[in-house]
Write an enzyme that holds these catalytic residues in place. Structure first.
Site, PDB file in Angstrom:
ATOM      1  N   GLY A 149      35.883  33.907  34.247  1.00  0.00           N
ATOM      2  CA  GLY A 149      36.041  33.646  36.033  1.00  0.00           C
ATOM      3  C   GLY A 149      37.605  33.788  35.759  1.00  0.00           C
ATOM      4  N   SER A 170      32.036  39.826  34.749  1.00  0.00           N
ATOM      5  CA  SER A 170      30.898  40.969  34.197  1.00  0.00           C
ATOM      6  C   SER A 170      29.731  39.592  33.924  1.00  0.00           C
ATOM      7  CB  SER A 170      31.355  41.358  33.002  1.00  0.00           C
ATOM      8  OG  SER A 170      32.479  42.187  33.398  1.00  0.00           O
ATOM      9  N   GLU A 213      40.213  40.630  23.763  1.00  0.00           N
ATOM     10  CA  GLU A 213      40.026  41.002  24.658  1.00  0.00           C
ATOM     11  C   GLU A 213      40.566  42.756  24.709  1.00  0.00           C
ATOM     12  OE1 GLU A 213      39.147  41.866  29.605  1.00  0.00           O
ATOM     13  OE2 GLU A 213      39.896  40.354  28.688  1.00  0.00           O
ATOM     14  N   ASN A 226      47.245  49.584  33.735  1.00  0.00           N
ATOM     15  CA  ASN A 226      47.733  49.967  32.080  1.00  0.00           C
ATOM     16  C   ASN A 226      49.098  49.427  32.821  1.00  0.00           C
ATOM     17  OD1 ASN A 226      44.897  50.511  31.149  1.00  0.00           O
ATOM     18  ND2 ASN A 226      46.320  53.114  31.020  1.00  0.00           N
ATOM     19  N   GLU A 227      49.680  49.560  33.901  1.00  0.00           N
ATOM     20  CA  GLU A 227      51.549  49.204  34.659  1.00  0.00           C
ATOM     21  C   GLU A 227      51.526  47.917  34.466  1.00  0.00           C
ATOM     22  OE1 GLU A 227      49.418  52.472  36.836  1.00  0.00           O
ATOM     23  OE2 GLU A 227      48.602  50.583  36.158  1.00  0.00           O
ATOM     24  N   SER A 280      39.254  36.703  37.495  1.00  0.00           N
ATOM     25  CA  SER A 280      40.054  37.794  38.607  1.00  0.00           C
ATOM     26  C   SER A 280      39.195  37.173  39.444  1.00  0.00           C
ATOM     27  CB  SER A 280      39.611  39.363  38.315  1.00  0.00           C
ATOM     28  OG  SER A 280      40.596  40.293  37.122  1.00  0.00           O
TER      29      SER A 280
END
Length: 377
Positions: free
Chosen positions: A131, A165, A248, A366-367, A133
């Site tokens: 938990g 997920s 991760e 990616n940023e 995002s």
């Protein structure tokens, strides 16, 4: 103690393990107990398959024996992980528990938490969701609004998590929540382990564009959990989460999600490929080889207890770009059979195309990862 060879490869002693896993997976596929999939570590949820892996000792490999694990190194786990990804095996049920929560509980958990959760992870009986995002937060994890308030005899959790997920099959969820005010946005956060199901935790499915259900929205409606649910130190959540993200972001799943597609394309065109196809194939294989070495180097640093945050972010950034490029190259060259759903290349290409937009988003955009790398440099 296993160590990497001088050229950065895996030690020869692991070849027997690799061949054993490969033979097991061949039998699983040929008997139709599982089916190869692209991005299967994210979407391939098969609880029974996870239990069969656990029976072989291939979950919880790095958990110490005293906590029900197998006391092996990150390199042995790397070999098993590579073979599972190469086969496109449905490992999503246990993936988070094995990949990051077992190490997180070992680093930060109490003795009681270690004995409560780690044996179940190794046995393929405990599955974890993360938990982190939240709606409207994107990759800005420091902007979370979920709160945990200490009440008589426990903690009360309130808030919503999203893109969670495998929460619908999870036996536990680890929640990042605000517990205190801090001088900076990164202070005052703590982690909690919540047992599922819970009457005040509501799990709502998010069905993706391909019709699959592996994401969820999880709502904590003033859910009260015991005081013992606090993982690690109060207010230390940001440091703990950052360490977990190294596990991760650095694994071979950030490189090999689309390897089953690449393999299917190479098998079909190996004898009749044009010079341009051969060139593109060679470039992809060369990049994959270099990325694998980077991922192995991070695994070796994790093995000795380090927390290579910037290096893991780099592997994830470059790896997910590579995975998307595999999809684009195969899509440009392959001639799948559009009316044949049984055609493996067609099925894997379809899966990969639909999943590829998420490659550079999940686990941090990616940023954001590039800012992590820049700070590390």
């Amino acid at each position: 103690m296993l160590t990497l060879t001088a050229v950065g490869g895996l030690p020869d002693e692991l070849l027997a393990l690799r061949l054993e896993v490969r033979e097991f997976l061949r039998e699983e596929i040929e008997s139709r107990r599982i089916r190869t999939g692209a991005d299967a570590w994210m979407s391939g949820i098969d609880v029974d398959f996870s239990k069969r892996l656990a029976a072989r000792g291939w979950i919880g490999m790095t958990i110490p024996v005293e906590y029900g694990g197998h006391g092996l190194t990150a390199l042995e786990r790397f070999v098993v992980t590579e073979e599972l990804l190469a086969a496109g095996a449905p490992v999503a049920a246990h993936w988070i528990a094995d990949r990051q929560m077992a190490p997180g509980i070992l680093r930060n958990g109490t003795e009681a938490q270690k004995r409560a959760y780690l044996p179940g992870i190794a046995e393929g009986e405990r599955f974890f969701a993360i938990g982190m995002s939240e709606p409207d937060s994107g990759s800005d994890l420091a902007s979370i609004r979920t709160r945990a308030v200490e009440v008589e005899g426990g903690w009360k959790l309130s808030g919503t998590k999203v893109w969670t997920s495998a929460a619908h099959v999870a036996t536990n969820i680890v929640v990042l929540a605000r517990t205190d005010r801090g001088e900076s946005r990164h202070e005052g956060m703590s982690q909690f382990v919540v047992d599922l199901p819970h009457p005040a935790v509501h799990i709502r499915p998010i069905v993706t564009i391909d019709g699959e259900h592996h994401f969820n929205e999880v709502v904590f409606d003033d859910a009260v959990i015991p005081l013992t649910g606090l993982l690690g130190r109060r207010g230390d959540g940001w440091r703990q989460v950052t360490a977990e993200l190294s596990n991760e972001r650095s694994g071979p799943e950030r490189i090999l999600s689309t390897l089953p597609l690449l393999t299917a394309w190479a098998s079909r065109n190996s004898t009749e490929a044009s010079p341009v196809e051969q060139l593109d194939m060679g470039r992809l294989v060369g990049r994959m080889t270099a990325l694998r070495q980077l991922s192995l180097a991070v695994a070796d640093r994790l093995r000795v207890g380090e927390s290579p945050v910037a290096e893991a972010a780099l592997v994830k950034d470059l790896g997910t770009q590579f995975e998307g490029d595999v999809v684009n190259v195969v899509r440009r060259h392959a001639r799948p059979e559009p009316d044949d759903p049984g055609d493996t290349l067609t099925r894997l290409l379809t899966q990969s195309v639909l999943h590829s937009p998420a490659f550079t988003l999940r686990g941090g955009t990616n940023e954001v990862l590039r800012s992590v790398v820049a700070k590390g440099l």
